[in-house]
Design a protein around this motif. Structure first.
Motif, PDB file in Angstrom:
ATOM      1  N   ALA A  90       0.847  -1.205   0.000  1.00  0.00           N
ATOM      2  CA  ALA A  90       0.000   0.000   0.000  1.00  0.00           C
ATOM      3  C   ALA A  90       0.878   1.249   0.000  1.00  0.00           C
ATOM      4  CB  ALA A  90      -0.939  -0.014   1.207  1.00  0.00           C
ATOM      5  N   GLN A  91       1.905   1.236   0.839  1.00  0.00           N
ATOM      6  CA  GLN A  91       2.813   2.394   0.901  1.00  0.00           C
ATOM      7  C   GLN A  91       3.537   2.580  -0.429  1.00  0.00           C
ATOM      8  OE1 GLN A  91       3.287   1.831   5.703  1.00  0.00           O
ATOM      9  NE2 GLN A  91       5.164   1.703   4.504  1.00  0.00           N
ATOM     10  N   LEU A  92       3.995   1.474  -1.015  1.00  0.00           N
ATOM     11  CA  LEU A  92       4.666   1.541  -2.316  1.00  0.00           C
ATOM     12  C   LEU A  92       3.716   2.124  -3.364  1.00  0.00           C
ATOM     13  CD1 LEU A  92       7.026   0.868  -4.222  1.00  0.00           C
ATOM     14  CD2 LEU A  92       6.099  -1.434  -4.442  1.00  0.00           C
ATOM     15  N   GLY A  93       2.473   1.669  -3.353  1.00  0.00           N
ATOM     16  CA  GLY A  93       1.488   2.136  -4.331  1.00  0.00           C
ATOM     17  C   GLY A  93       1.218   3.621  -4.206  1.00  0.00           C
ATOM     18  N   VAL A  94       1.100   4.108  -2.977  1.00  0.00           N
ATOM     19  CA  VAL A  94       0.844   5.534  -2.751  1.00  0.00           C
ATOM     20  C   VAL A  94       2.025   6.366  -3.250  1.00  0.00           C
ATOM     21  CG1 VAL A  94       0.735   7.290  -0.936  1.00  0.00           C
ATOM     22  CG2 VAL A  94      -0.800   5.325  -0.859  1.00  0.00           C
ATOM     23  N   PHE A  95       3.236   5.997  -2.831  1.00  0.00           N
ATOM     24  CA  PHE A  95       4.392   6.821  -3.197  1.00  0.00           C
ATOM     25  C   PHE A  95       4.711   6.713  -4.687  1.00  0.00           C
ATOM     26  CE2 PHE A  95       4.930   6.908   1.408  1.00  0.00           C
ATOM     27  CZ  PHE A  95       5.166   8.262   1.580  1.00  0.00           C
ATOM     28  N   HIS A  96       4.434   5.573  -5.295  1.00  0.00           N
ATOM     29  CA  HIS A  96       4.629   5.434  -6.738  1.00  0.00           C
ATOM     30  C   HIS A  96       3.768   6.436  -7.503  1.00  0.00           C
ATOM     31  CE1 HIS A  96       3.281   3.617 -10.631  1.00  0.00           C
ATOM     32  NE2 HIS A  96       4.575   3.489 -10.783  1.00  0.00           N
ATOM     33  N   THR A  97       2.575   6.719  -6.971  1.00  0.00           N
ATOM     34  CA  THR A  97       1.662   7.645  -7.639  1.00  0.00           C
ATOM     35  C   THR A  97       2.073   9.106  -7.413  1.00  0.00           C
ATOM     36  OG1 THR A  97      -0.062   5.999  -7.286  1.00  0.00           O
ATOM     37  CG2 THR A  97      -0.812   8.188  -7.900  1.00  0.00           C
ATOM     38  N   ILE A  98       2.770   9.339  -6.294  1.00  0.00           N
ATOM     39  CA  ILE A  98       3.090  10.714  -5.895  1.00  0.00           C
ATOM     40  C   ILE A  98       4.492  11.159  -6.305  1.00  0.00           C
ATOM     41  CG2 ILE A  98       3.647  12.039  -3.793  1.00  0.00           C
ATOM     42  CD1 ILE A  98       1.219  10.846  -2.482  1.00  0.00           C
ATOM     43  N   MET A  99       5.458  10.248  -6.261  1.00  0.00           N
ATOM     44  CA  MET A  99       6.866  10.632  -6.326  1.00  0.00           C
ATOM     45  C   MET A  99       7.478  10.437  -7.720  1.00  0.00           C
ATOM     46  SD  MET A  99       7.547  11.326  -3.047  1.00  0.00           S
ATOM     47  CE  MET A  99       9.308  11.180  -2.721  1.00  0.00           C
ATOM     48  N   GLN A 100       8.370  11.354  -8.061  1.00  0.00           N
ATOM     49  CA  GLN A 100       9.255  11.195  -9.218  1.00  0.00           C
ATOM     50  C   GLN A 100      10.683  11.060  -8.663  1.00  0.00           C
ATOM     51  OE1 GLN A 100       7.919  11.407 -12.541  1.00  0.00           O
ATOM     52  NE2 GLN A 100       6.079  11.229 -11.275  1.00  0.00           N
ATOM     53  N   PRO A 101      11.606  10.446  -9.416  1.00  0.00           N
ATOM     54  CA  PRO A 101      12.990  10.363  -8.916  1.00  0.00           C
ATOM     55  C   PRO A 101      13.519  11.760  -8.565  1.00  0.00           C
ATOM     56  CG  PRO A 101      12.719   8.997 -10.863  1.00  0.00           C
ATOM     57  CD  PRO A 101      11.436   9.780 -10.711  1.00  0.00           C
ATOM     58  N   GLY A 102      14.172  11.867  -7.409  1.00  0.00           N
ATOM     59  CA  GLY A 102      14.700  13.156  -6.953  1.00  0.00           C
ATOM     60  C   GLY A 102      13.760  13.890  -6.014  1.00  0.00           C
ATOM     61  N   PHE A 236       2.259  16.625  -9.317  1.00  0.00           N
ATOM     62  CA  PHE A 236       1.793  15.230  -9.325  1.00  0.00           C
ATOM     63  C   PHE A 236       1.385  14.803 -10.735  1.00  0.00           C
ATOM     64  CE2 PHE A 236       0.834  17.317  -5.284  1.00  0.00           C
ATOM     65  CZ  PHE A 236       1.640  16.567  -4.437  1.00  0.00           C
ATOM     66  N   PRO A 237       2.381  14.699 -11.637  1.00  0.00           N
ATOM     67  CA  PRO A 237       2.059  14.490 -13.054  1.00  0.00           C
ATOM     68  C   PRO A 237       1.280  13.213 -13.352  1.00  0.00           C
ATOM     69  CG  PRO A 237       4.432  14.259 -12.646  1.00  0.00           C
ATOM     70  CD  PRO A 237       3.838  14.832 -11.413  1.00  0.00           C
ATOM     71  N   LEU A 238       1.452  12.146 -12.569  1.00  0.00           N
ATOM     72  CA  LEU A 238       0.732  10.905 -12.890  1.00  0.00           C
ATOM     73  C   LEU A 238      -0.784  11.115 -12.827  1.00  0.00           C
ATOM     74  CD1 LEU A 238       3.498   9.455 -12.654  1.00  0.00           C
ATOM     75  CD2 LEU A 238       2.289   7.567 -11.566  1.00  0.00           C
ATOM     76  N   VAL A 239      -1.211  11.996 -11.926  1.00  0.00           N
ATOM     77  CA  VAL A 239      -2.646  12.201 -11.724  1.00  0.00           C
ATOM     78  C   VAL A 239      -3.150  13.409 -12.517  1.00  0.00           C
ATOM     79  CG1 VAL A 239      -4.370  12.027  -9.884  1.00  0.00           C
ATOM     80  CG2 VAL A 239      -1.985  11.621  -9.340  1.00  0.00           C
ATOM     81  N   SER A 240      -2.257  14.383 -12.742  1.00  0.00           N
ATOM     82  CA  SER A 240      -2.738  15.658 -13.303  1.00  0.00           C
ATOM     83  C   SER A 240      -2.346  15.880 -14.764  1.00  0.00           C
ATOM     84  CB  SER A 240      -2.215  16.819 -12.460  1.00  0.00           C
ATOM     85  OG  SER A 240      -0.809  16.925 -12.610  1.00  0.00           O
ATOM     86  N   GLN A 241      -1.561  14.966 -15.350  1.00  0.00           N
ATOM     87  CA  GLN A 241      -1.140  15.128 -16.755  1.00  0.00           C
ATOM     88  C   GLN A 241      -1.764  14.022 -17.624  1.00  0.00           C
ATOM     89  OE1 GLN A 241       0.814  17.800 -17.713  1.00  0.00           O
ATOM     90  NE2 GLN A 241       0.558  18.404 -15.568  1.00  0.00           N
ATOM     91  N   PRO A 242      -1.918  14.275 -18.929  1.00  0.00           N
ATOM     92  CA  PRO A 242      -2.515  13.264 -19.821  1.00  0.00           C
ATOM     93  C   PRO A 242      -1.736  11.947 -19.786  1.00  0.00           C
ATOM     94  CG  PRO A 242      -2.256  15.362 -20.966  1.00  0.00           C
ATOM     95  CD  PRO A 242      -1.545  15.512 -19.654  1.00  0.00           C
ATOM     96  N   ASN A 257     -12.890  13.230  -7.467  1.00  0.00           N
ATOM     97  CA  ASN A 257     -12.450  13.042  -6.085  1.00  0.00           C
ATOM     98  C   ASN A 257     -12.099  11.593  -5.734  1.00  0.00           C
ATOM     99  OD1 ASN A 257     -14.931  11.883  -5.763  1.00  0.00           O
ATOM    100  ND2 ASN A 257     -15.691  13.334  -4.245  1.00  0.00           N
ATOM    101  N   PHE A 258     -12.159  10.668  -6.700  1.00  0.00           N
ATOM    102  CA  PHE A 258     -11.540   9.355  -6.427  1.00  0.00           C
ATOM    103  C   PHE A 258     -10.445   9.048  -7.457  1.00  0.00           C
ATOM    104  CE2 PHE A 258     -13.966   6.836  -9.568  1.00  0.00           C
ATOM    105  CZ  PHE A 258     -15.075   7.645  -9.776  1.00  0.00           C
ATOM    106  N   GLY A 259      -9.951  10.102  -8.080  1.00  0.00           N
ATOM    107  CA  GLY A 259      -8.904   9.944  -9.097  1.00  0.00           C
ATOM    108  C   GLY A 259      -7.607   9.360  -8.548  1.00  0.00           C
ATOM    109  N   PHE A 260      -7.274   9.724  -7.302  1.00  0.00           N
ATOM    110  CA  PHE A 260      -6.031   9.189  -6.744  1.00  0.00           C
ATOM    111  C   PHE A 260      -6.107   7.662  -6.619  1.00  0.00           C
ATOM    112  CE2 PHE A 260      -3.153   7.887  -3.361  1.00  0.00           C
ATOM    113  CZ  PHE A 260      -1.958   8.412  -3.843  1.00  0.00           C
ATOM    114  N   ALA A 261      -7.249   7.173  -6.119  1.00  0.00           N
ATOM    115  CA  ALA A 261      -7.417   5.720  -5.980  1.00  0.00           C
ATOM    116  C   ALA A 261      -7.371   5.038  -7.348  1.00  0.00           C
ATOM    117  CB  ALA A 261      -8.740   5.397  -5.274  1.00  0.00           C
ATOM    118  N   ILE A 262      -7.965   5.681  -8.347  1.00  0.00           N
ATOM    119  CA  ILE A 262      -7.936   5.109  -9.707  1.00  0.00           C
ATOM    120  C   ILE A 262      -6.486   5.045 -10.215  1.00  0.00           C
ATOM    121  CG2 ILE A 262      -8.553   5.579 -12.126  1.00  0.00           C
ATOM    122  CD1 ILE A 262     -10.998   4.602 -10.808  1.00  0.00           C
ATOM    123  N   ALA A 263      -5.728   6.113  -9.971  1.00  0.00           N
ATOM    124  CA  ALA A 263      -4.330   6.124 -10.441  1.00  0.00           C
ATOM    125  C   ALA A 263      -3.528   5.019  -9.761  1.00  0.00           C
ATOM    126  CB  ALA A 263      -3.697   7.489 -10.185  1.00  0.00           C
TER     127      ALA A 263
END
Ligand SMILES: *Cc1c(COP(=O)(O)O)cnc(C)c1O
Length: 427
Positions: A90-102, A236-242, A257-263
């Protein structure tokens, strides 16, 4: 029918489930299948293009798991949930959606030892850099902020000491910085504390612990609070970019408002692969039905055991927020008034060796690296769960040499106390 909103215990039994459409089965069936037959080629194409909701393959969705997800979202008061193979997944999934290298994130020093390792070791190797901050010094979170910071991560009730985190000022700091507050609600469960009511944006769980509750199934969950505006910045490009692989759709724009869970599902589960088995989803779902009853008993027992230890001559200190004398008592009254949880620590006189010996003498209490079981559990963190940390990290995580951690089960309190009494008498 009345308009009354169902209470927590009713939701724990019913939320997300209806009698099985095909068979009328009342308990949720275990859909032990990898894949699902498409109605026709158009439906298949629509499912793959995210233009329709439905089942393709159990790595991404499964009907048994979907009931569990609906139930957890409802109990936490979130917009959607995603169940995965473990708390760490779960933690990996959350940070994978939020984080870019660096990128950076700020985490509390008072965390489950496994999370400290995950953040310090594997996450660093992905280029996701953790900055540690002390929950007893709220300003240390603000000081750790940088333009690269993408999230703040804390536990509502922190392992191993059962320390309750003052979430509301942290939510303020996160909000001002335009980043989400992520709360690991494993030790509290939504029965004791609902982080979304205190400003959290994302909740994660190890369902392995009190949620499943019987020490028999690994699982994890990500819950979307639906509160965070992922499109307010370009952080947060994974959620906010095409997304090129989904005809250029923008996930936050399309799913709101459930876009994060979908991502987390259509990017994270799709590519990281840590799916929950439908059998484990069934076990955890069954466990959740008795969550309110179990948490009441866990907490009542924990308070009795903590009071006993607090008065024992071989015990140096007890850290349990449920004790009136504990510095965390006020936060317990604010964030988790129904109970301070059932995981806490105490210090034995005689340090490291005395801690190891007490664990060795336990009979009813099982010596295991787990918490949140019906059974009472005991461990000496410095020699086990927190062994891989430095001395300094251990002390700041609340796992110094003399510390013993308990996870109090739902047996009779007198029997748990009796076992600790014989163990301490020998020391
Ligand atoms: C156990 C635990 C985890 C990790 O969960 P797993 O299911 O073991 O992967 C994360 N956070 C807390 C607070 C835990 O207790």
């Amino acid at each position: 029918m009345t308009e009354r909103k169902p209470g927590f215990s009713t939701l724990a039994v019913h939320a997300g489930s209806v009698p099985d459409a095909a068979t009328g089965a009342r308990a949720t069936p275990i859909y032990q299948t990898t894949s699902f037959v498409f109605e026709d080629v158009d439906q298949a194409a629509a499912l793959f293009g995210l233009q329709a909701f439905g089942n393709i393959y159990t790595r991404i969705t499964n009907p048994t798991t979907a009931v569990l997800e609906g139930r957890i979202a409802s109990l936490e008061g979130g917009t959607a949930a995603l169940a995965v193979a473990s708390g760490h997944a779960a933690q990996l999934g959350v940070f994978h959606t939020i984080m870019q290298p660096g990128d950076e994130f700020i985490a509390s020093t008072k965390l489950y030892g496994g999370s400290i390792n995950q953040f310090n070791q594997s996450f660093k190797s992905f280029g996701w850099n953790v900055k540690w901050a002390d929950p007893d010094d709220i300003a240390s979170f603000e000081k750790a902020l940088s333009p690269k910071t993408k999230a703040i991560f804390v536990e509502s009730i922190a392992n191993p000491g059962g320390i309750i985190t003052d979430m509301e000022p942290l939510a303020e700091i996160a909000k001002k910085a335009g980043i989400p507050l992520i709360v690991d609600n494993t030790l509290a469960t939504p029965y004791l504390c609902r982080p979304f009511e205190h400003g959290a944006d994302i909740v994660v769980h190890s369902l392995t612990k009190f949620m499943g509750g019987h020490g028999n199934s690994m699982g994890g969950a990500i819950v979307d609070g639906g509160t965070f505006d992922w499109s307010a910045s370009d952080k947060f490009p994974l959620v906010s970019q095409p997304r090129p692989e989904y005809q250029g759709i923008i996930i936050h724009e399309t799913f709101g408002n459930f876009g994060f869970a979908i991502a987390c599902r259509v990017l994270g589960l799709r590519d990281l692969g840590a799916a929950l088995s439908p059998f484990n989803a069934f076990q955890i779902l069954t466990g959740i039905e008795t969550l309110p009853l179990r948490m009441e008993k866990h907490c009542a027992n924990a308070l009795e055991v903590a009071s006993f230890l607090d008065n024992h001559p071989a015990v140096e200190w007890v850290c349990y927020a449920g004790l009136k004398s504990d510095p965390g008592y006020k936060l317990h009254q604010k964030y988790a008034p129904k109970g301070a949880g059932a995981v806490f620590t105490f210090g034995v006189k005689g340090g490291y060796d005395a801690g190891v010996e007490l664990v060795g003498r336990a009979e009813l209490l099982s010596h295991v690296a787990n918490i949140g079981d019906t059974r009472s559990l005991i461990i000496h963190p410095a020699s086990t769960t927190h062994r891989q940390l430095s001395d300094e990290q251990r002390v700041s995580a609340g796992a110094g040499p003399e510390v013993v951690r308990l996870s109090i089960g739902i047996e009779d309190a007198e029997d748990i106390i009796g076992d600790l009494e014989q163990g301490l008498a020998a020391s």
